[in-house]
Design a protein around this motif. Structure first.
Motif, PDB file in Angstrom:
ATOM      1  N   HIS A 355      43.111  10.163   3.449  1.00 15.28           N
ATOM      2  CA  HIS A 355      42.318  10.661   2.331  1.00 15.28           C
ATOM      3  C   HIS A 355      42.812  12.040   1.901  1.00 15.28           C
ATOM      4  O   HIS A 355      42.720  12.409   0.718  1.00 15.28           O
ATOM      5  CB  HIS A 355      40.842  10.740   2.734  1.00 15.28           C
ATOM      6  N   LEU A 356      43.363  12.820   2.823  1.00 18.87           N
ATOM      7  CA  LEU A 356      43.907  14.121   2.469  1.00 18.87           C
ATOM      8  C   LEU A 356      45.058  13.976   1.484  1.00 18.87           C
ATOM      9  O   LEU A 356      45.118  14.693   0.470  1.00 18.87           O
ATOM     10  CB  LEU A 356      44.385  14.866   3.714  1.00 18.87           C
ATOM     11  N   GLU A 357      45.995  13.073   1.768  1.00 20.68           N
ATOM     12  CA  GLU A 357      47.119  12.863   0.852  1.00 20.68           C
ATOM     13  C   GLU A 357      46.618  12.471  -0.531  1.00 20.68           C
ATOM     14  O   GLU A 357      47.115  12.972  -1.555  1.00 20.68           O
ATOM     15  CB  GLU A 357      48.046  11.779   1.399  1.00 20.68           C
ATOM     16  N   ALA A 358      45.632  11.581  -0.562  1.00 23.84           N
ATOM     17  CA  ALA A 358      45.094  11.125  -1.845  1.00 23.84           C
ATOM     18  C   ALA A 358      44.403  12.260  -2.584  1.00 23.84           C
ATOM     19  O   ALA A 358      44.609  12.458  -3.794  1.00 23.84           O
ATOM     20  CB  ALA A 358      44.122   9.970  -1.616  1.00 23.84           C
ATOM     21  N   LEU A 359      43.588  13.024  -1.868  1.00 22.61           N
ATOM     22  CA  LEU A 359      42.815  14.081  -2.511  1.00 22.61           C
ATOM     23  C   LEU A 359      43.711  15.239  -2.933  1.00 22.61           C
ATOM     24  O   LEU A 359      43.489  15.855  -3.990  1.00 22.61           O
ATOM     25  CB  LEU A 359      41.732  14.576  -1.555  1.00 22.61           C
ATOM     26  N   LEU A 360      44.732  15.538  -2.157  1.00 29.83           N
ATOM     27  CA  LEU A 360      45.652  16.599  -2.537  1.00 29.83           C
ATOM     28  C   LEU A 360      46.439  16.202  -3.778  1.00 29.83           C
ATOM     29  O   LEU A 360      46.677  17.031  -4.673  1.00 29.83           O
ATOM     30  CB  LEU A 360      46.604  16.910  -1.377  1.00 29.83           C
ATOM     31  N   ALA A 361      46.838  14.929  -3.860  1.00 29.08           N
ATOM     32  CA  ALA A 361      47.536  14.457  -5.064  1.00 29.08           C
ATOM     33  C   ALA A 361      46.635  14.575  -6.289  1.00 29.08           C
ATOM     34  O   ALA A 361      47.063  15.045  -7.349  1.00 29.08           O
ATOM     35  CB  ALA A 361      47.995  13.012  -4.868  1.00 29.08           C
ATOM     36  N   THR A 362      45.389  14.155  -6.164  1.00 27.47           N
ATOM     37  CA  THR A 362      44.453  14.245  -7.282  1.00 27.47           C
ATOM     38  C   THR A 362      44.177  15.700  -7.647  1.00 27.47           C
ATOM     39  O   THR A 362      44.064  16.048  -8.831  1.00 27.47           O
ATOM     40  CB  THR A 362      43.139  13.526  -6.933  1.00 27.47           C
TER      41      THR A 362
END
Length: 463
Positions: A355-362
Motif C-alpha cells: 500500500h505504501l508503493e501505491a500511496l506514494l505513487a498517488t
C-alpha cells in the motif's frame, strides 16, 4: 476490480526486464539526438552562446549515461519516468535559452544536479524502513528551513515575500522540500493501519504546513499542500467525508484570505474579470492570454522576435512563451507529456506490492500533476493565478530538484511490510488518478480554444 487491473499489471511485468531497459535507453538516446539537433540549430542561428549550447547538451547526455550505467543496478521500473521527465526538462531549457539565457545557464546546472539526485534516490530509496526513519527528520528539517526564511529569507526578484534562502550564488526555496517531505510522511503514515499513534500526526502536519506557508505569503504552495493532503487521505481511507471536509476547509481558508489579504482579493477579482484592468492588476493574466492567442496552431517560431511581454515568463508563467513560440502544438506536447507522466505513475501504482508503493505513487502524481494544473490554469485564466512553478519545465532549481527526487521515490521497494494494496482502497486511488487526468483534459480544451480563437475573443473584448 482485480480483473480490470490484471492486464496492465501483466503488461508491465512483461516489460520489466531487459526489454524495458532497452526501451528506456533507446528513448533517452533519441531525446539526446533531438536535443543535439535543436541545440545545434540555436547555436548556428547565434541565438545561444557556445558555452550555453555545451551545457544544454550535457543534460540529455547525463540522462542517457544514467540509463546505460545505472538501470541495471535497480529494477528497470524505477527508471520508467526518466525519459518523460527529461523531455519536459528539455522543453523548459530550450524556451529558457531564447527567453532568458542567464536563467538557462543556472537551470542547466540544476538539471545535472537533479539527474544525479534522481539516480541516487532510484538506486537507494528502495528500502521502506530507511524511508520510514528518514521521513520525520526530513519533514522537521523542511519546516525549520521554511521558518528560517522569516529571519534570513530573501527574494531574488526583490518582491515582498522572502521565501528563499541564499546559498552562495544560488537560491533555495524550502517550501519545495516541505511539499515533498510532507507527501512522503503522509504516504508512510497512511499506508500502515497499525501506525495509530503516527496517524494522529497527519492533520496537524498538514495544518502546521498550511499555517506556515500562509504566514509566509506562499499561497500557491499552501494550495498544493492542501490539495495533496486531501487527495492522499481520500486515497488511503476511501472516505468521501474526509475529501469533502478538505474541500470545505480549503474554501474556508480561501474565504478568510479573501477577506483579510488585499492581494488575494485582487487576484480573485482579476480572475473573474481580467479585462477590468488589463494594464494594471490584470496585466499578468492578460499578457499570458495574449501570448497564447498569438501562438495560434503552430506558433511564431522558437526564435520569434518581438514576443509578447509576460511577467515571470521564465518561471511561473512559462507555458505562455511555450504557447506563443511553439503554438498549440507545443502546448499540447507539454500537457501530453504530463499525461504520459500520469499514465506511467499509474503503471507503477498498478504494479505496487504494498500500500505504501501505491500511496506514494498517488501522492507524487497529485503533487506534480496537481501543481501543473494549478499554474497552467492560473496562467491561462481558467483558475485564479497562484505563484508556483510548472514542474520540470519552469526555471527554479529547488523545484526541479524536488520534482526529480519525487519521481525517484516512485517504484518498487523492499521492506518488511508487504501487506499489499487493500482492494477496498483501489477505487479511491483510481478516482484520484481519473480526476487528475480529467483536469489535464479540461486544460487541453481551454488552451486549445485560446490558441485557435483567442485573437478573435480578445478583439471582441477590447472592442
Amino acid at each position: 476490480m482485480a480483473n480490470t487491473s490484471s492486464k496492465p499489471i501483466a503488461v508491465l511485468h512483461a516489460w520489466s526486464g531487459e526489454r524495458l531497459r532497452s526501451l528506456l535507453v533507446v528513448a533517452l538516446g533519441l531525446e539526446t539526438l533531438a536535443a543535439v539537433a535543436i541545440t545545434t540549430y540555436l547555436a548556428q542561428e547565434a541565438a545561444i552562446s557556445s558555452g550555453l549550447a555545451l551545457l544544454m547538451l550535457m543534460v540529455p547526455l547525463a540522462a542517457t549515461t544514467i540509463g546505460v550505467v545505472f538501470i541495471r543496478a535497480a529494477p528497470a521500473t524505477r527508471f520508467l519516468l526518466l525519459p518523460t521527465a527529461l523531455a519536459l526538462n528539455l522543453i523548459g531549457l530550450f524556451v529558457l535559452a531564447v527567453e532568458a539565457p542567464a536563467f538557462a545557464y543556472l537551470q542547466c546546472f540544476w538539471s545535472l544536479l537533479s539527474l544525479g539526485a534522481y539516480s541516487g534516490v532510484a538506486l537507494c530509496a528502495g528500502d521502506e524502513d530507511r524511508l520510514d526513519r528518514l521521513s520525520v527528520p526530513l519533514f522537521s528539517l523542511a519546516l525549520a528551513l521554511v521558518l528560517l526564511t522569516f529571519v534570513v529569507g530573501v527574494n531574488p526578484s526583490g518582491g515582498p515575500h522572502k521565501q528563499w534562502l541564499a546559498v552562495g550564488p544560488f537560491y533555495f526555496e524550502p517550501s519545495e522540500l516541505l511539499k515533498l517531505s510532507l507527501t512522503l510522511l503522509l504516504a508512510l503514515t497512511l499506508a500502515r493501519p497499525s501506525s495509530g499513534s503516527r496517524r494522529s500526526w497527519v492533520l496537524p502536519a498538514i495544518g502546521v504546513s498550511l499555517a506556515v506557508l500562509a504566514a509566509q505569503g506562499d499561497l500557491g504552495a499552501a494550495f498544493v499542500v492542501a490539495g495533496v493532503g486531501a487527495l492522499m487521505i481520500f486515497a488511503a481511507t476511501g472516505r468521501w467525508k474526509g475529501l469533502v471536509l478538505g474541500i470545505v476547509a480549503l474554501a474556508a481558508a480561501g474565504s478568510v484570505a479573501y477577506l483579510l489579504l488585499p492581494y488575494v482579493r485582487l487576484r480573485f477579482i482579476t480572475w473573474l474579470d481580467p479585462w477590468s484592468d488589463p494594464t494594471g492588476a490584470s496585466y499578468h493574466v492578460v499578457q499570458s492570454l495574449r501570448a497564447l492567442a498569438a501562438g495560434g496552431a503552430l506558433g511564431r517560431g522558437l526564435l520569434a522576435p518581438d514576443t509578447v511581454h509576460v511577467p515571470a515568463a521564465h518561471t511561473d508563467s512559462i507555458i505562455a512563451p511555450i504557447g506563443e513560440r511553439l503554438g498549440l502544438a507545443g502546448t499540447l506536447l507539454t500537457l501530453g507529456l504530463y499525461g504520459v507522466l500520469l499514465a506511467q505513475i499509474r503503471q507503477t501504482y498498478l504494479q505496487a506490492r504494498t500500500h505504501l508503493e501505491a500511496l506514494l505513487a498517488t501522492g507524487v502524481a497529485s503533487l506534480l500533476i496537481g501543481q501543473a494544473v494549478l499554474i497552467t490554469g492560473g496562467t491561462s485564466g481558467l483558475l485564479p493565478l497562484t505563484g508556483v512553478t510548472l514542474p520540470l519545465v519552469s526555471y527554479g532549481g529547488s523545484s526541479l530538484l524536488m520534482s526529480y527526487l519525487a519521481l525517484g521515490m516512485v517504484g518498487s521497494r523492499n521492506g518488511r511490510h508487504q501487506q499489499g494494496v487493500p482492494t477496498s482502497r483501489r477505487r479511491s486511488h483510481d478516482l484520484v488518478h481519473l480526476a487528475l487526468g480529467m483536469a489535464l483534459g479540461i486544460l487541453v480544451l481551454w488552451l486549445s480554444a485560446w490558441h485557435l480563437a483567442g485573437t478573435a475573443i480578445i478583439a471582441r473584448l477590447e472592442g
